[in-house]
Design an enzyme around this catalytic site. Structure first.
Site, mmCIF file in Angstrom:
data_model
loop_
_atom_site.group_PDB
_atom_site.id
_atom_site.type_symbol
_atom_site.label_atom_id
_atom_site.label_comp_id
_atom_site.label_asym_id
_atom_site.label_seq_id
_atom_site.Cartn_x
_atom_site.Cartn_y
_atom_site.Cartn_z
ATOM 1 N N HIS A 114 -10.431 0.971 1.376
ATOM 2 C CA HIS A 114 -10.265 1.961 2.438
ATOM 3 C C HIS A 114 -11.485 1.831 3.336
ATOM 4 O O HIS A 114 -12.587 2.251 2.967
ATOM 5 C CB HIS A 114 -10.154 3.381 1.866
ATOM 6 C CG HIS A 114 -9.946 4.429 2.919
ATOM 7 N ND1 HIS A 114 -8.767 5.129 3.060
ATOM 8 C CD2 HIS A 114 -10.768 4.902 3.897
ATOM 9 C CE1 HIS A 114 -8.872 5.970 4.071
ATOM 10 N NE2 HIS A 114 -10.087 5.848 4.600
ATOM 11 N N HIS B 160 -4.758 -0.740 5.695
ATOM 12 C CA HIS B 160 -4.387 0.063 6.871
ATOM 13 C C HIS B 160 -5.401 -0.062 8.006
ATOM 14 O O HIS B 160 -5.991 0.924 8.458
ATOM 15 C CB HIS B 160 -4.144 1.521 6.509
ATOM 16 C CG HIS B 160 -5.170 2.178 5.623
ATOM 17 N ND1 HIS B 160 -6.520 2.091 5.831
ATOM 18 C CD2 HIS B 160 -5.029 2.942 4.520
ATOM 19 C CE1 HIS B 160 -7.160 2.767 4.915
ATOM 20 N NE2 HIS B 160 -6.278 3.286 4.095
ATOM 21 N N ASP C 299 1.274 2.657 3.552
ATOM 22 C CA ASP C 299 0.390 3.805 3.335
ATOM 23 C C ASP C 299 1.178 5.107 3.402
ATOM 24 O O ASP C 299 0.649 6.158 3.802
ATOM 25 C CB ASP C 299 -0.770 3.820 4.337
ATOM 26 C CG ASP C 299 -1.870 4.815 3.950
ATOM 27 O OD1 ASP C 299 -1.941 5.180 2.763
ATOM 28 O OD2 ASP C 299 -2.643 5.233 4.835
ATOM 29 N N HIS D 241 0.870 -1.198 0.000
ATOM 30 C CA HIS D 241 0.000 0.000 0.000
ATOM 31 C C HIS D 241 0.896 1.233 0.000
ATOM 32 O O HIS D 241 1.440 1.612 1.039
ATOM 33 C CB HIS D 241 -0.907 0.023 1.228
ATOM 34 C CG HIS D 241 -1.897 1.148 1.223
ATOM 35 N ND1 HIS D 241 -3.207 0.970 1.572
ATOM 36 C CD2 HIS D 241 -1.787 2.455 0.910
ATOM 37 C CE1 HIS D 241 -3.859 2.112 1.492
ATOM 38 N NE2 HIS D 241 -2.995 3.039 1.088
ATOM 39 N N LYS E 155 -9.290 -0.326 -6.288
ATOM 40 C CA LYS E 155 -9.353 0.323 -4.985
ATOM 41 C C LYS E 155 -10.716 0.966 -4.747
ATOM 42 O O LYS E 155 -11.190 1.769 -5.553
ATOM 43 C CB LYS E 155 -8.254 1.390 -4.881
ATOM 44 C CG LYS E 155 -8.197 2.116 -3.530
ATOM 45 C CD LYS E 155 -7.872 1.163 -2.397
ATOM 46 C CE LYS E 155 -7.862 1.876 -1.044
ATOM 47 N NZ LYS E 155 -6.576 2.521 -0.762
ATOM 48 N N LEU F 116 -5.496 9.252 7.793
ATOM 49 C CA LEU F 116 -6.808 8.602 7.759
ATOM 50 C C LEU F 116 -6.644 7.193 7.221
ATOM 51 O O LEU F 116 -6.030 7.025 6.155
ATOM 52 C CB LEU F 116 -7.791 9.397 6.883
ATOM 53 C CG LEU F 116 -8.285 10.718 7.471
ATOM 54 C CD1 LEU F 116 -9.072 11.513 6.431
ATOM 55 C CD2 LEU F 116 -9.143 10.474 8.716
ATOM 56 N N HIS G 208 1.552 5.356 -1.684
ATOM 57 C CA HIS G 208 1.200 6.538 -2.464
ATOM 58 C C HIS G 208 2.481 7.156 -3.009
ATOM 59 O O HIS G 208 3.363 7.554 -2.234
ATOM 60 C CB HIS G 208 0.463 7.561 -1.603
ATOM 61 C CG HIS G 208 -0.841 7.071 -1.072
ATOM 62 N ND1 HIS G 208 -2.038 7.239 -1.751
ATOM 63 C CD2 HIS G 208 -1.147 6.407 0.078
ATOM 64 C CE1 HIS G 208 -3.017 6.700 -1.048
ATOM 65 N NE2 HIS G 208 -2.505 6.183 0.070
#
Length: 354
Positions: free
Chosen positions: A142, A180, A258, A19, A105, A230, A21
């Protein structure tokens, strides 16, 4: 896994980040080398400012990532699509045929960064989810509801009851990653639920509880926005449940950082962006969490085996070595005049060996 000199060094199969970004453009070029140094592969999130909703967009994004990898590094981006109410079963067919899309996702609308295009109602996605379970394309979730009447600390628990449990009842063959996870409720569900489900756990949720957001560096009261993410950090009992899951040896729990870079000015602002930029120290942070739990012998499986197994990919052949010593000071990380501040800089007892 091999250890030497009373666990002063730890050598493990090179891990993957399930995971991540990376953003795009200059920001991606600035942050990507930190992930490539530790991880052989990463599931790359599709929530760019213009969401990656098609295979064509995902492959173009993949090409930009490959171009940005430093010449001396090897790193494989594993691409994903952003699920929207306009997604089609035919796009899932194209994703499967490409061989390069490893998941779709689900962002509930307005649940986190760049989620405005997210799903309002799961019912709108029924045809796509059915095609995904038929073709065995994983759904990456998520797990929060974003209703204003739900307390931010309860969003994950409500999501389990209101969204995930009904979704998995309706699509029992769907392979699901609850990403997460942050609560004992999610841990218990993933441990006990039937079918093919797993969860990623971040290093910051293993190391910190919600008090970390509200303590100044000298121990006095203060707001530390770089700890704001978050799903938000939770109370200590939840952190302990996550640590227990990560170190349990259950193959349903594996590493997903994350890591989410934001410019310093957007973090240290009146309305701070959500996300912890952990890539520069992610693997040392995991080592620290497992070390504190007396479970360093279980780090390799959590970091390097279980995720690959769940996604049906081969385990990596290379290794990385961690050393029990504070990391060297990180250089200032900038892109286009923006600075990106890593979490835990100067507060870790492990580092990657050169």
């Amino acid at each position: 896994m091999s250890t030497e000199t009373a666990l002063q060094t730890l050598t493990i199969t090179q891990p993957d980040d399930w995971h991540l970004h990376l953003r795009d453009g200059a920001t991606m070029a600035a942050v990507l080398p930190f992930s490539a140094r530790s991880f052989a592969r990463a599931i790359v999130m599709p929530n760019l400012r213009s969401p990656v909703t098609t295979v064509q967009q995902a492959l173009a994004y993949r090409a930009r990532i490959l171009e940005a990898i430093p010449a001396q590094m090897a790193f494989e981006p594993l691409m994903t699509l952003y699920l929207t109410s306009a997604s089609s079963p035919e796009e899932i067919d194209r994703a499967r045929e490409s061989g390069l899309i490893h998941g779709v996702k689900l962002y509930p609308a307005r649940a986190t960064t760049h989620s405005d295009a997210g799903v309002q109602s799961i019912a709108d996605c029924a045809a796509v989810l059915d095609r995904m379970q038929r073709l065995d394309v994983p759904l990456l979730v998520h797990g929060e509801v974003a209703r204003p009447d739900v307390d931010v600390f309860d969003r994950e628990r409500f999501f389990l009851d209101e969204v995930l449990i009904p979704l998995r009842r309706d699509f029992p063959a769907l392979r699901v990653v609850l990403e997460h996870v942050t609560t004992s409720d999610a841990v218990q569900y993933v441990r006990e639920a039937p079918g093919r489900i797993a969860a990623t756990i971040t290093a910051h949720h293993l190391l910190y509880n919600r008090n970390a957001m509200f303590l100044g560096t000298d121990g006095s009261a203060g707001m530390r926005p770089h700890f704001y993410c978050l799903p938000v950090l939770k109370r200590e009992s939840h952190r302990r449940a996550l640590l227990g899951a990560a170190t349990s040896g259950s193959p349903r729990f594996f590493l997903g950082t994350d890591s989410a870079p934001h410019p310093r000015g957007e973090k240290e602002s009146a309305c701070a962006c959500a996300g912890c930029f952990t890539a520069p120290l992610a693997l040392p942070m995991y080592a620290q969490a497992f070390d504190q739990a007396g479970a360093l012998d279980r780090l390799e499986a959590f970091a390097s085996f279980y995720g690959a197994d769940f996604y049906g990919l081969p385990r990596n052949a290379g290794v990385v070595t961690l050393v029990r010593q504070a990391p060297a000071p990180l250089p200032k990380i900038t892109a286009q005049g923006w600075e990106f501040v890593p979490l835990a800089s100067g507060a870790c007892d492990w580092s990657l060996a050169d």
